[in-house]
Write an enzyme that holds these catalytic residues in place. Structure first.
Site, PDB file in Angstrom:
ATOM      1  N   GLY A 171       5.780  10.895   2.880  1.00  0.00           N
ATOM      2  CA  GLY A 171       5.285   9.536   2.673  1.00  0.00           C
ATOM      3  C   GLY A 171       5.669   8.610   3.805  1.00  0.00           C
ATOM      4  O   GLY A 171       5.596   8.967   4.985  1.00  0.00           O
ATOM      5  N   GLU A 193      -4.903  10.718  -3.450  1.00  0.00           N
ATOM      6  CA  GLU A 193      -4.712   9.918  -2.224  1.00  0.00           C
ATOM      7  C   GLU A 193      -5.049   8.444  -2.401  1.00  0.00           C
ATOM      8  O   GLU A 193      -4.547   7.601  -1.653  1.00  0.00           O
ATOM      9  CB  GLU A 193      -5.562  10.515  -1.093  1.00  0.00           C
ATOM     10  CG  GLU A 193      -4.911  10.421   0.263  1.00  0.00           C
ATOM     11  CD  GLU A 193      -3.692  11.320   0.368  1.00  0.00           C
ATOM     12  OE1 GLU A 193      -2.635  10.814   0.800  1.00  0.00           O
ATOM     13  OE2 GLU A 193      -3.780  12.497   0.008  1.00  0.00           O
ATOM     14  N   THR A 205       2.965  16.705   0.962  1.00  0.00           N
ATOM     15  CA  THR A 205       2.352  16.827   2.283  1.00  0.00           C
ATOM     16  C   THR A 205       2.975  17.986   3.037  1.00  0.00           C
ATOM     17  O   THR A 205       4.053  18.460   2.703  1.00  0.00           O
ATOM     18  CB  THR A 205       2.551  15.503   3.058  1.00  0.00           C
ATOM     19  OG1 THR A 205       1.910  14.467   2.341  1.00  0.00           O
ATOM     20  CG2 THR A 205       1.992  15.537   4.453  1.00  0.00           C
ATOM     21  N   GLU A 260      -1.230  13.964  -1.222  1.00  0.00           N
ATOM     22  CA  GLU A 260      -0.493  12.737  -1.552  1.00  0.00           C
ATOM     23  C   GLU A 260       0.782  13.031  -2.338  1.00  0.00           C
ATOM     24  O   GLU A 260       1.750  13.419  -1.743  1.00  0.00           O
ATOM     25  CB  GLU A 260      -1.416  11.705  -2.206  1.00  0.00           C
ATOM     26  CG  GLU A 260      -0.814  10.490  -2.877  1.00  0.00           C
ATOM     27  CD  GLU A 260       0.328   9.754  -2.206  1.00  0.00           C
ATOM     28  OE1 GLU A 260       0.693  10.047  -1.061  1.00  0.00           O
ATOM     29  OE2 GLU A 260       0.889   8.876  -2.875  1.00  0.00           O
TER      30      GLU A 260
HETATM   31  N1  GLU Z   1      -0.147  10.509   1.242  1.00  0.00           N
HETATM   32  C1  GLU Z   1       0.842  10.170   2.198  1.00  0.00           C
HETATM   33  C2  GLU Z   1       0.220   9.635   3.460  1.00  0.00           C
HETATM   34  O1  GLU Z   1      -0.875   9.978   3.791  1.00  0.00           O
HETATM   35  C3  GLU Z   1       1.719  11.294   2.547  1.00  0.00           C
HETATM   36  C4  GLU Z   1       2.502  11.743   1.387  1.00  0.00           C
HETATM   37  C5  GLU Z   1       3.651  12.623   1.765  1.00  0.00           C
HETATM   38  O2  GLU Z   1       3.990  12.781   2.890  1.00  0.00           O
HETATM   39  O3  GLU Z   1       4.247  13.179   0.882  1.00  0.00           O
HETATM   40  O4  GLU Z   1       0.829   8.874   4.122  1.00  0.00           O
END
Ligand code: GLU
Length: 572
Positions: free
Chosen positions: A477, A427, A390, A410
């Protein structure tokens, strides 16, 4: 703000359950800030945004150019093969958000991640196509540009096309991620050809990589608009890649792609002390987790306690544990399940939750409460924690517009599938792969057309005078809300310049009991004190941290990029 607008905002606030505090800040007669600014996770992406500001573009123009450039230079983290959330404010402090989250194909269902009745494991579904959602970033960009762009749509693509066409050097971070995620990065022939040598090893740092396929795709979207992403050859290319993937092929159709829509959502706002904090509501858990944690902390004098006091970090841990417990139980796509957003950030409810926190002891097991509106909800807690691919970027322009935009594919290199020169996201693994627990459904289960719950927390913080003070967000994440909480407390309570606030270590307490402290940081030295305060399980952990921010002090923007990253803020 006109009375009609205030009424409209209030109506939207009631509908979405958020608190919008009408402001009376007058629009600036001339420029509000002495300069514009872009802070992103890669200097070449910050420069792409800065170029837009130089050409007279708005914060929205700059943010879109940054997102596009990141697709090229930070392919491990985000891009047009993924989605994102856009939180924007104008000089009057009016906030709006756009949801460009990826969407599950219509054929998806709660058993999506099962094979022959057996639940697959995360590494088995990444790489491959089961994890791919219909990308949202181009639709988001088109919606934001239509409302707030000043430059032409095509102009926003120019820096990214140049980088893809003429080449960009592999940075140490990209190299390290190619190495640690070689299976996904090199899953497809295109990925291998671009980033790996004949010996199968990632190309060395400094190697200039060209991505003509991506340059061509971007040129097509620049010339023909967002519809060229969602229909025609690009949509067909995605469908072919997804349906014929050598691992976990999935039934995505051209109709799934054509049906994609970025959605306007009411901003979810609340107050922390005298500050108004706004961020992204469902399908993100960002705003509710951020606001709940902050509001529960409000009765403690965090300023007097200070950053060097283990009690401060203990309180942050306790508050996070409570907020993340509610997140696990209730946060999901509100178009599919009831999400009690207003209840989750309701002050009276959170006063009760905060009363569970003690300065001298620890809650034995943090479990979800019953926020107003959740009385009849029987969801089982989610066990899903998001991954690490991200990018957040923050932009302000001289006129006082601001954009806080988090973009993602993701996990690193997404699904590993490359279409049109860009990595497609994974995702859908942000859904709970297991749709139920002990016979109770999980709110964040897979369903056709649904958007997976996110942790992304693009945020805006307004000062007691109503003026914008902080534009902040992060990648990483489920650690994202924790990183933003740390930045907000750093700036507001500990009065740190934003760069120092982003340098603060991160404490992450998403579970019922365990508390993680950033490995290698001075928080490790507090582990005995945290244990003495009642935390039985405190562990140092390498956390995937990467935040970007801009702080406004008077007429000056101050950019900040996470010292753990290759990010850079550029003043323009
Ligand atoms: N896919 C995650 C989310 O939408 C984010 C992943 C990340 O920050 O590395 O929460």
């Amino acid at each position: 703000m006109t009375p009609r607008l205030i009424t409209l905002l209030a109506a939207a606030a009631t509908l979405s359950g958020c608190t919008i505090i009408p402001r009376t800040v007058e629009p600036p007669a001339a420029a509000l800030y002495e300069a514009g600014m872009v802070s992103a996770a890669d200097p070449r992406a910050s420069e792409a945004g800065a170029q837009m500001l130089r050409q007279g573009g708005t914060a929205t123009d700059a943010a879109i150019a940054t997102m596009l450039a990141l697709t090229v230079v930070e392919p491990q983290s985000s891009g047009i093969g993924g989605g994102g959330f856009y939180v924007a404010a104008n000089a009057r402090g009016e906030v709006e958000t756009i949801d460009g989250r990826e969407t599950a194909p219509a054929a998806a269902h709660p058993q999506w991640f099962y094979k022959d009745g057996v639940l697959l494991k995360f590494p088995e579904v990444v790489p491959g196509a089961t994890s791919v959602g219909v990308p949202g970033n181009i639709a988001l960009a088109a919606k934001a540009h239509a409302a707030h762009g000043r430059l032409t749509w095509a102009a926003l693509f120019a820096p990214a096309i140049k980088l893809a066409r003429e080449g960009f050097a592999i940075t140490p971070r990209l190299h390290a991620m190619l190495k640690s995620n070689a299976k996904v990065a090199g899953f497809s022939a295109e990925g291998r050809a671009m980033f790996f040598g004949a010996d199968g090893q990632p190309l060395p740092v400094g190697t200039v990589v060209k991505n003509p396929a991506l340059a061509d795709s971007l040129q097509m979207f620049a010339d023909q608009g967002a519809k060229a992403f969602y229909t025609g050859p690009n949509a067909r290319a995605i469908v072919t890649k997804v349906t014929t993937a050598p691992v976990n092929p999935a039934p995505m159709t051209e109709a799934d792609i054509a049906a994609y829509a970025a959605k306007d959502r009411a901003a979810v706002c609340g107050t922390y002390r005298a500050y108004r904090v706004c961020s992204m509501g469902p399908p993100s858990s960002g705003a509710t987790t951020l606001l709940a944690t902050l509001i529960q902390l409000e009765r403690f004098d965090m300023k007097a306690l200070g950053k060097d006091n283990p009690v401060s970090w203990h309180l942050i841990a306790e508050s996070q544990r409570l907020a993340y417990a509610d997140r696990a139980r209730f946060a999901a796509d509100a178009d599919f399940v009831t999400v009690p957003v207003a209840g989750m950030i309701d002050r009276k409810y959170l006063t009760g939750r905060s009363a569970l926190i003690s300065q001298s002891g620890s809650i034995a097991k943090a479990v979800a409460g019953t926020p107003p509106g959740a009385e009849k909800l029987t969801f089982a807690p989610s066990s899903q924690l998001a991954e690490n691919g991200t990018s957040h970027f923050a932009v302000v322009d001289r006129a006082g517009n601001a954009v806080s935009y988090t973009s993602t594919i993701e996990s690193a290199f997404g699904s590993g599938i490359v279409a049109g020169g860009y990595y497609l996201n994974n995702e859908l693994t942000d859904f709970d792969m297991n749709p139920q627990l002990n016979g109770r459904l999980v709110a964040n289960r897979v369903e056709g057309g649904k958007r997976p719950r996110s942790s992304m927390t693009p945020a805006l913080v307004f000062g007691p005078d109503g003026r914008l003070r902080l534009v902040v967000g992060a990648a990483g994440g489920a650690t994202i809300p924790a990183q933003v909480i740390r930045a907000v407390i750093g700036v507001i309570d500990w009065d740190l310049p934003v760069q120092q606030a982003l340098a603060l270590p991160v404490l992450f307490a998403p579970g019922t009991e365990t508390v993680y402290v950033e490995q290698g940081s001075w928080l490790e030295g507090m582990i005995p004190a945290l244990k003495a305060l009642g935390h039985a399980d405190v562990q140092p952990r390498a956390l995937p941290l990467k935040a970007n921010a801009i702080e406004l002090r008077g007429s000056q923007p101050w950019g900040a990029a996470d010292p753990r990253s290759e990010g850079k803020a550029i003043r323009e």
